[in-house]
Design a protein around this motif. Sequence first.
Motif, PDB file in Angstrom:
ATOM      1  N   PHE A 720       0.744  -1.219  -0.006  1.00  0.00           N
ATOM      2  CA  PHE A 720       0.163   0.170   0.014  1.00  0.00           C
ATOM      3  C   PHE A 720       0.843   1.184  -0.116  1.00  0.00           C
ATOM      4  O   PHE A 720       0.509   2.311  -0.170  1.00  0.00           O
ATOM      5  N   CYS A 721       1.939   0.984   0.422  1.00  0.00           N
ATOM      6  CA  CYS A 721       3.028   2.105   0.355  1.00  0.00           C
ATOM      7  C   CYS A 721       3.444   2.728  -0.897  1.00  0.00           C
ATOM      8  O   CYS A 721       3.888   3.785  -1.113  1.00  0.00           O
ATOM      9  N   LYS A 722       2.951   1.880  -2.051  1.00  0.00           N
ATOM     10  CA  LYS A 722       3.418   2.566  -3.548  1.00  0.00           C
ATOM     11  C   LYS A 722       2.196   2.984  -3.987  1.00  0.00           C
ATOM     12  O   LYS A 722       2.367   3.420  -5.088  1.00  0.00           O
ATOM     13  N   LEU A 723       1.070   3.380  -3.262  1.00  0.00           N
ATOM     14  CA  LEU A 723       0.035   3.826  -3.910  1.00  0.00           C
ATOM     15  C   LEU A 723       0.371   5.446  -3.902  1.00  0.00           C
ATOM     16  O   LEU A 723      -0.095   6.180  -2.967  1.00  0.00           O
ATOM     17  N   ASN A 724       1.157   6.125  -4.641  1.00  0.00           N
ATOM     18  CA  ASN A 724       1.822   7.272  -4.608  1.00  0.00           C
ATOM     19  C   ASN A 724       0.530   8.397  -5.012  1.00  0.00           C
ATOM     20  O   ASN A 724       0.734   9.662  -4.545  1.00  0.00           O
ATOM     21  N   ARG A 725      -0.293   7.978  -5.624  1.00  0.00           N
ATOM     22  CA  ARG A 725      -1.625   8.941  -6.056  1.00  0.00           C
ATOM     23  C   ARG A 725      -2.583   8.869  -5.087  1.00  0.00           C
ATOM     24  O   ARG A 725      -3.588   9.520  -5.264  1.00  0.00           O
ATOM     25  N   LEU A 736      -8.361  -5.503  11.058  1.00  0.00           N
ATOM     26  CA  LEU A 736      -7.075  -5.208  10.966  1.00  0.00           C
ATOM     27  C   LEU A 736      -6.104  -5.264  11.990  1.00  0.00           C
ATOM     28  O   LEU A 736      -6.546  -4.671  13.249  1.00  0.00           O
ATOM     29  N   SER A 737      -5.121  -5.812  12.262  1.00  0.00           N
ATOM     30  CA  SER A 737      -3.907  -5.908  13.472  1.00  0.00           C
ATOM     31  C   SER A 737      -2.774  -5.514  12.902  1.00  0.00           C
ATOM     32  O   SER A 737      -2.473  -5.090  11.882  1.00  0.00           O
ATOM     33  N   GLY A 738      -1.822  -5.538  13.813  1.00  0.00           N
ATOM     34  CA  GLY A 738      -0.374  -5.279  13.484  1.00  0.00           C
ATOM     35  C   GLY A 738      -0.357  -3.761  13.714  1.00  0.00           C
ATOM     36  O   GLY A 738      -1.231  -2.824  14.115  1.00  0.00           O
ATOM     37  N   SER A 739       0.855  -3.066  13.200  1.00  0.00           N
ATOM     38  CA  SER A 739       1.081  -1.810  13.213  1.00  0.00           C
ATOM     39  C   SER A 739       1.149  -0.944  11.962  1.00  0.00           C
ATOM     40  O   SER A 739       0.936  -1.986  10.939  1.00  0.00           O
ATOM     41  N   ILE A 740       0.834   0.463  11.995  1.00  0.00           N
ATOM     42  CA  ILE A 740       0.612   0.991  10.692  1.00  0.00           C
ATOM     43  C   ILE A 740       2.180   0.818   9.947  1.00  0.00           C
ATOM     44  O   ILE A 740       3.177   1.469  10.629  1.00  0.00           O
ATOM     45  N   PRO A 741       2.294   0.650   8.602  1.00  0.00           N
ATOM     46  CA  PRO A 741       3.465   0.528   8.093  1.00  0.00           C
ATOM     47  C   PRO A 741       4.163   1.854   8.130  1.00  0.00           C
ATOM     48  O   PRO A 741       3.582   2.847   7.929  1.00  0.00           O
ATOM     49  N   SER A 742       5.457   2.060   8.633  1.00  0.00           N
ATOM     50  CA  SER A 742       5.989   3.354   8.694  1.00  0.00           C
ATOM     51  C   SER A 742       6.350   3.891   7.404  1.00  0.00           C
ATOM     52  O   SER A 742       6.736   5.103   7.317  1.00  0.00           O
ATOM     53  N   CYS A 743       6.391   3.184   6.328  1.00  0.00           N
ATOM     54  CA  CYS A 743       6.493   3.575   4.916  1.00  0.00           C
ATOM     55  C   CYS A 743       5.221   4.284   4.390  1.00  0.00           C
ATOM     56  O   CYS A 743       5.298   4.809   3.555  1.00  0.00           O
ATOM     57  N   PHE A 744       3.936   4.056   5.050  1.00  0.00           N
ATOM     58  CA  PHE A 744       2.852   4.700   4.449  1.00  0.00           C
ATOM     59  C   PHE A 744       2.829   6.029   4.648  1.00  0.00           C
ATOM     60  O   PHE A 744       2.591   6.704   5.569  1.00  0.00           O
ATOM     61  N   LEU A 763       2.605   5.508  16.724  1.00  0.00           N
ATOM     62  CA  LEU A 763       2.189   6.083  15.466  1.00  0.00           C
ATOM     63  C   LEU A 763       3.670   6.103  14.640  1.00  0.00           C
ATOM     64  O   LEU A 763       3.508   6.020  13.533  1.00  0.00           O
ATOM     65  N   SER A 764       4.723   6.140  15.230  1.00  0.00           N
ATOM     66  CA  SER A 764       6.076   5.900  14.547  1.00  0.00           C
ATOM     67  C   SER A 764       5.983   7.179  13.676  1.00  0.00           C
ATOM     68  O   SER A 764       5.691   8.176  13.756  1.00  0.00           O
ATOM     69  N   LEU A 765       6.728   6.803  12.447  1.00  0.00           N
ATOM     70  CA  LEU A 765       6.744   7.788  11.356  1.00  0.00           C
ATOM     71  C   LEU A 765       5.960   7.679  10.300  1.00  0.00           C
ATOM     72  O   LEU A 765       6.088   8.042   9.056  1.00  0.00           O
ATOM     73  N   ALA A 766       4.765   6.988  10.423  1.00  0.00           N
ATOM     74  CA  ALA A 766       3.774   6.650   9.538  1.00  0.00           C
ATOM     75  C   ALA A 766       3.256   7.626   8.599  1.00  0.00           C
ATOM     76  O   ALA A 766       3.344   7.754   7.440  1.00  0.00           O
ATOM     77  N   PHE A 767       3.122   8.704   9.283  1.00  0.00           N
ATOM     78  CA  PHE A 767       2.361   9.953   8.611  1.00  0.00           C
ATOM     79  C   PHE A 767       3.382  11.336   8.888  1.00  0.00           C
ATOM     80  O   PHE A 767       2.821  12.343   8.696  1.00  0.00           O
ATOM     81  N   TYR A 768       4.672  11.118   9.129  1.00  0.00           N
ATOM     82  CA  TYR A 768       5.609  12.299   9.189  1.00  0.00           C
ATOM     83  C   TYR A 768       5.549  13.010   8.264  1.00  0.00           C
ATOM     84  O   TYR A 768       5.806  12.580   6.977  1.00  0.00           O
ATOM     85  N   ASN A 769       5.518  14.512   8.459  1.00  0.00           N
ATOM     86  CA  ASN A 769       5.822  15.549   7.334  1.00  0.00           C
ATOM     87  C   ASN A 769       4.791  15.358   6.269  1.00  0.00           C
ATOM     88  O   ASN A 769       4.926  15.837   5.110  1.00  0.00           O
TER      89      ASN A 769
END
Length: 1109
Positions: A720-725, A736-744, A763-769
Amino acid sequence: MMEWKWLWFIRMAVMLLVFEGCRWCTIDACLEHERIALLHLKPFFNSRDELKSWVEVKGSDCCKWERVECNTTTRRLIQLSLNYTQWEFNVEYWYLNASMFLPFEELRSLYLSDNAIAGCIENEGFGKLSSTLSNLEILDLSYNYLNDSILLSLSELSSLRYLDLSYNRFERSSHPRGFQWLSRLTKLETLHLSGNSLKNSIFLQMRNLSSLKTLSLGDNQLGGKLLHIQEELDLSGNLFRNNTISFPQGLSSLKSLTLYNNHLQGSLDTKVMKLYKSFVDGGRKLELTHLEELYLDYNQFNTSVFASLNKLSNLKSLSIWDNGLKGSIDMKDLEAFINLRELDMNYNELKDLVIHQDSNVSSSLEEIYLDYSTLNTNILQSIGVFASLKILSLSNCGLIGPLPNQGWCDLRNLEVLDVSRNALEGMLPHCFSNLTSLRELDISRNHFQIPLSFAPFANLSNLKALLINENKMFQLEVISLSKCITSQQLSLKLCTFLYYQYDLRYVDLSHNNLSGTVPTWLLENNTKLEDLILKGNSFTGPLSLSSALISNVSTIDISENKLQGQIPTGICSTFPHLRQLFLSKNAFEGNIPLCLSGMKDLSFLDLSDNHLYGKVPEELITKGLLIILRLSNNNLSGNVVPVILSANGVQHLYLDGNNFSGEMTNVDVSTFEFPNSLSEIDLSNNTLHGKLPRWIGNASFLGRLDLSNNGFEGSIPMEFCKLNRLEFLDLSQNNLSGSIPSCFNPPYIQHVHLHGNRLRGPLSLAFYNSSSIVTLDLGGNNLTGSIPKWIYTLSSLSFFLLKDNHFHGKVPIELCKLHSLSIIDLSQNMFSGPIPSCLGNLSLPMQRKKILEPGFYGPPIEEDETTRSTKLNLGMYSYYPNSYFEEVIEFTTKSGFYSYKGYILSYMNGIDLSCNNLTGHIPPELGNLSEIHSLNLSHNKLTGVIPSSLSKLHQIESLDLSYNNLSGEIPNQLVELNSLEVFSVAFNNLSGSIPEPKAQFGTFIENSYQGNPFLCGVILHKSCSKTDSPSTISIVSEDKGEDGLIDTYDFCVSFLVSYVVVLLTIFVVLYINPYWRRAWFSLVGKCITTCRYSNVGNFLTYHIFKRCV
């Protein structure tokens, strides 16, 4: 003095008696014995269950029952309408017990018509009512089976003024002279005997009815000499002929004479009939000088009849319907009728009406009826001389051509004009606006050209009824009548003028609650029609289409109606070039027609919100050129994956709210190429399960994805991290379980909804910046940790929702840097520490531009230039949505859980910090949130006072500070919050008086303040008045005194006095008795010695203990 007291007492007693008497006189309900009497009558007059309101409930007010009328003061029954209760054919006749009406002593009117009454029970006739019902004036017994046997008992009702015996069976009477008894009714003024087949002998039997003013003898078999009548005589439907009718001298005062439907013919020749001045009875002349109304309808007179009536100078109304009058009528023949107001000559064979400018009758005539004649249109030019005319009816008179510009336009007093059913044509002349008194206008069924502006009617301010249907009217190309009906209860038919339109290109009749079947004739009549919009009406039944080819139609919208059945397969062949088809929000069922896949021009198909079932035909997507496919909220089922992977060319795919099931992961990514056209996919509210499909990561052009409310489980795939648009992602309400992918961290992401899952971790860095993100909804998960300090990098964040997680730590002051925030929900976590005072600096702005709403797109390319220009000028292309995705935010306020979306969401803002471990004071700076609608700080550990600055929250609707440790008083300034709907400070440590119960605070109940034992006020049933305090203390002191307790002052005085008394007593006793004196001093000496050694021993003990330590 005693005399005055007795006088006062007597006066009060008299007043009480008067008041009681008045109360009795103005009793609200009917008398009980009259109510019971009505219930006894009910079984005889309730064959059709028309007396439902007559209930056997004691105390029921019978004055409010149907068919009953009472005197408003005495509440006695004065009118009883029991007519038409047994009017069916072949009903059996029955006999009435008139004694049942005896309880109604003040009865004035009794209506018993059409009840199949054949008479009265023996010895129980109407004669028994004569002494009791002395006020009975009106009795209606028409349309029954009565004969002469009833007349004797009726003759005893001496108070009768009105008696109706019409249409009974007196022709079968056993008493041939029975009507003589009615001569006893000396007050009788009106008598109706029509429809009884009476013979001429009836006149002899009733010759003594001296008070009679109105007599109706229509539909009998009369044909001879008449009796004396004062005012009105009805002889219609009899056997009179010109040479058989004979009037007595006593008819000279007659005002109304009705002779219609006899055998009169030709003219009323004085030698034959001698009706007016020359009417002769025994050689004496008869003058009908007072006659005002003469009805000669349905006879066989000719035009010479007017000349034979020229002495009736007081005549006001002359009706000569359907007599076969032919040729022309010269108005000079009517000049003698100088008082004539109404002239009715309908249904004759007139050719012309010769009107003279100096006619005597022109100044008085107010009503002219010439319907169903054959007149020349020139009559409208000369009719203007009738300046007093109020009603002119020329319906079906053969008028042709345009309306003249003079004559009829001068009728400024005209109120009703009927020229319907003619062949008039052209435009309405400008002088038409002179008819300012016009109330009713009927120009229907002509060939007028009615302008779209309705300009000829603009000056007719008194016009109440306008009939213009079935005219040639104007020919339109574009018509938009959307939302013209305001009442939802009103169900109308289509305007009939649309039947005569044949050049329409665009028709919008949406949202008018129109009923009936779909008007497909609009398509058949207008072969150039391109757009037909019938959305939001009440059309019913199946959709039936013509088999004829209609090639120009590009848009059909019949959504939001009540259509049923299957979608007709003929729709594909009838409209081969259809581009947009909207059939949503109906009740269509069955499968999606396969023929839709063959429509090469179809780009927009909306079949949502129906009852369609089965699978989605793959051909619909693979073979067609669909851009938008919306099948939401049906009962479709099957595997959804092939539909998605075959959607080449489809940009917007909505399959939400169906029964699609199964897993979406069983796909070999190497065997297919994901359709690059797809920009929106909505699969929410289905029964899909398993893990989220990783192959969605290949949808490089996907901008909006909604998989909410399914049964997906596992973690969010890294793909899902590849959905750039991606702009919109909703995975809420899954497992759904687990953590939110940090690359998202898609660069264009704006709206993220992940609530209602089992996600965990920080929250880690999932939505950073992510400076573009507007909505971050992570509520209802198992997320932990604290809010990261980089939260301020989400500069566009408007809706921040972390409700119901396991976050802890302090609420970071970095939130204060997010100036776009509108809604903050951090409730049901474990946040601690103080509330940042800088939250008061937030502006909580409107977010109209950031709200995700359905978008719209413009016109098709191929269109007629004129039509396209007209549509653009009228703004008719902001109609069809190009996206159905819509932002929905759920927020708790006003003690409820609400969903906000669209326009309403842009106005909503609030802060919810409830159910945490927050401590410290409520920052006074929160009073700067002047635009906030909801503030919830309940269920924390806040202390201190309630800041008075909260009174500046002028827009707030919900304020909840309950379940804290707040103290002090509630600021009275809060009463200035005029928008406040919900307020609670329950379960704190507040004290003092609650705010004044005015404005909104007058609506809050005890629950808003409960759990604060030191609060007082009227609502809490605890007085706060200071004047009551001393009396309260006094009462308490008295109560304590009764229990043996006293205050400090009394105790000291009592002790001192007792001490002195004891000392004096001991001194006196010791002084008098030497023995007791020696014993007293001996006791004192021992006590002194004991106390000294005891003190020395205590000192030594203490000293030794200290040394050992």
